[in-house]
Design a protein around this motif. Sequence first.
Motif, short mmCIF file in Angstrom:
data_model
loop_
_atom_site.label_atom_id
_atom_site.label_comp_id
_atom_site.label_asym_id
_atom_site.label_seq_id
_atom_site.Cartn_x
_atom_site.Cartn_y
_atom_site.Cartn_z
N GLU A 1 23.49 14.03 42.29
CA GLU A 1 22.04 14.21 42.45
C GLU A 1 21.29 12.88 42.44
O GLU A 1 20.24 12.75 43.07
CB GLU A 1 21.52 15.13 41.34
N ILE A 2 21.83 11.89 41.73
CA ILE A 2 21.19 10.58 41.68
C ILE A 2 21.54 9.73 42.90
O ILE A 2 20.69 9.04 43.47
CB ILE A 2 21.58 9.84 40.39
N LEU A 3 22.79 9.79 43.32
CA LEU A 3 23.27 8.91 44.39
C LEU A 3 23.01 9.46 45.80
O LEU A 3 23.03 8.70 46.77
CB LEU A 3 24.77 8.68 44.24
N THR A 4 22.78 10.76 45.92
CA THR A 4 22.67 11.36 47.25
C THR A 4 21.51 10.77 48.06
O THR A 4 20.49 10.35 47.50
CB THR A 4 22.49 12.88 47.15
N GLU A 5 21.71 10.75 49.37
CA GLU A 5 20.65 10.36 50.29
C GLU A 5 20.04 11.59 50.96
O GLU A 5 19.20 11.47 51.84
CB GLU A 5 21.19 9.39 51.33
N ASP A 6 20.47 12.78 50.52
CA ASP A 6 19.89 14.02 51.05
C ASP A 6 18.44 14.16 50.57
O ASP A 6 18.06 13.58 49.55
CB ASP A 6 20.69 15.23 50.57
N GLU A 7 17.67 14.94 51.27
CA GLU A 7 16.30 15.21 50.86
C GLU A 7 16.30 16.04 49.58
O GLU A 7 17.29 16.69 49.24
CB GLU A 7 15.55 15.95 51.97
N ASP A 8 15.18 16.01 48.85
CA ASP A 8 15.04 16.81 47.64
C ASP A 8 15.31 18.28 47.95
O ASP A 8 14.80 18.83 48.93
CB ASP A 8 13.64 16.67 47.05
N GLY A 9 16.13 18.89 47.10
CA GLY A 9 16.48 20.29 47.32
C GLY A 9 17.67 20.47 48.23
O GLY A 9 18.09 21.61 48.49
N GLY A 10 18.26 19.36 48.71
CA GLY A 10 19.43 19.44 49.58
C GLY A 10 20.71 19.67 48.79
O GLY A 10 20.69 19.97 47.60
N ALA B 1 22.93 17.51 47.88
CA ALA B 1 23.30 16.38 47.00
C ALA B 1 24.71 15.88 47.29
O ALA B 1 25.53 15.73 46.39
CB ALA B 1 23.16 16.78 45.53
N THR B 2 24.98 15.63 48.57
CA THR B 2 26.30 15.13 48.96
C THR B 2 26.40 13.62 48.73
O THR B 2 25.42 12.89 48.84
CB THR B 2 26.58 15.43 50.44
N ILE B 3 27.62 13.18 48.41
CA ILE B 3 27.92 11.76 48.32
C ILE B 3 29.30 11.53 48.95
O ILE B 3 30.07 12.47 49.10
CB ILE B 3 27.93 11.25 46.85
N LYS C 1 29.98 17.67 47.50
CA LYS C 1 28.73 18.10 46.87
C LYS C 1 29.04 18.89 45.59
O LYS C 1 30.17 19.38 45.42
CB LYS C 1 27.92 18.97 47.84
N PRO C 2 28.08 19.02 44.69
CA PRO C 2 28.33 19.71 43.42
C PRO C 2 28.91 21.11 43.58
O PRO C 2 29.77 21.52 42.79
CB PRO C 2 26.95 19.74 42.76
N ASN C 3 28.46 21.88 44.57
CA ASN C 3 28.97 23.23 44.74
C ASN C 3 30.46 23.28 45.04
O ASN C 3 31.09 24.32 44.88
CB ASN C 3 28.21 23.95 45.87
N ASP C 4 31.01 22.13 45.46
CA ASP C 4 32.45 22.08 45.76
C ASP C 4 33.30 22.01 44.50
O ASP C 4 34.47 22.37 44.52
CB ASP C 4 32.77 20.86 46.64
N PHE C 5 32.70 21.53 43.39
CA PHE C 5 33.53 21.29 42.20
C PHE C 5 32.96 21.81 40.89
O PHE C 5 33.68 21.90 39.90
CB PHE C 5 33.79 19.79 42.04
N ILE C 6 31.68 22.17 40.85
CA ILE C 6 31.03 22.44 39.58
C ILE C 6 31.71 23.57 38.81
O ILE C 6 31.73 23.57 37.58
CB ILE C 6 29.52 22.75 39.79
#
Length: 235
Positions: free
Chosen positions: A147-156, A158-160, A203-208
Motif C-alpha cells: 500500500e505504501i510502495l504502489t504506484e496505483d491510484e488510491d483505492g486500487g 496496490a500492486t508492486i 498485490k495483497p489479495n494474492d497473499f493476504i
Amino acid sequence: MPLPDTIYCSEQINVPPGLTDILKNFTKAAIRAQPSDLLWWSAEYFRALSTGEPLPGGDRLGTKVSIPRAGLTPALLKTLNKQFSDAPCSKEDLQKSWTDLCLSEEQLGTLLSLGGFSSDIEWLDFFALGCSSLGGTLMASLKSACEILTEDEDGGSATIPFDTFTRLYTYLAKLDGDIPQDQMDNFISTLKKKADLQQGMIKPNDFINLEHTDLIATDEPNRTEGVKADEEQGS
C-alpha cells in the motif's frame, strides 16, 4: 471526491487518508522550529514533504520546546521512503529525518537494533522493519508495504513488482526465524505463478489469506495419492 456545495451533516465530509497525521506532524514541527516567517516555512515544509527532501529546521537558535514524539505511521513511512528509496541512506541522515518528523527516538533505536544496521543502512531492509512495526503479522506487514510502495491510484489493487515483494518477504521471514526454508521457497514459488500472469506484479489479495500452513496442506493430497498408488501397485 469533491464535496457538495451545501453540507447538511458530518457524514458528507470525507477526510482524505493520512490528512490527520500530516497536519498533526506539521503542527509539531512548526512548534519545534519556531520560524519567524511561518508562511514561508510552511511552504518549504510541504514542498520538502511532497518531494521527499529533508524537512526545514527552525531559525530561532537556542529555543527549546518539548514536543511529544509519535509512533511511525504509513503516511510518515511513505515520506521517509520518498527521501531514501533512490539515495544512499546513512544512520545519521535517517536519524535527522526521523527527528524532523517528530517520531519516537526509542522506536528508531529498536528498529536499528533489530536490523543490526551499521552507519550505512540498506533502505529496503529498514523499510521492511518499518512495515513490520505497522502490521504486526508477516502478511499484514507485507500488505502495508504494498500500500505504501504502489504506484496505483488510491483505492486500487496496490500492486508492486514481484522482485521487490520477494526481497521484503525474504528479509522479514528470515528475521522471524520460525519459517523453514522449504516453506519460504514454496510460498514464493506459489506467488510467482500469480505474478507471471500479472506482468510481474503482486498485490495483497494474492497473499493476504495465504499462510505457510495452507501451502503444506495443499501438498498433503498429492502425497496421499502417491501412497495409495504405491499400495495398489504392490497389491
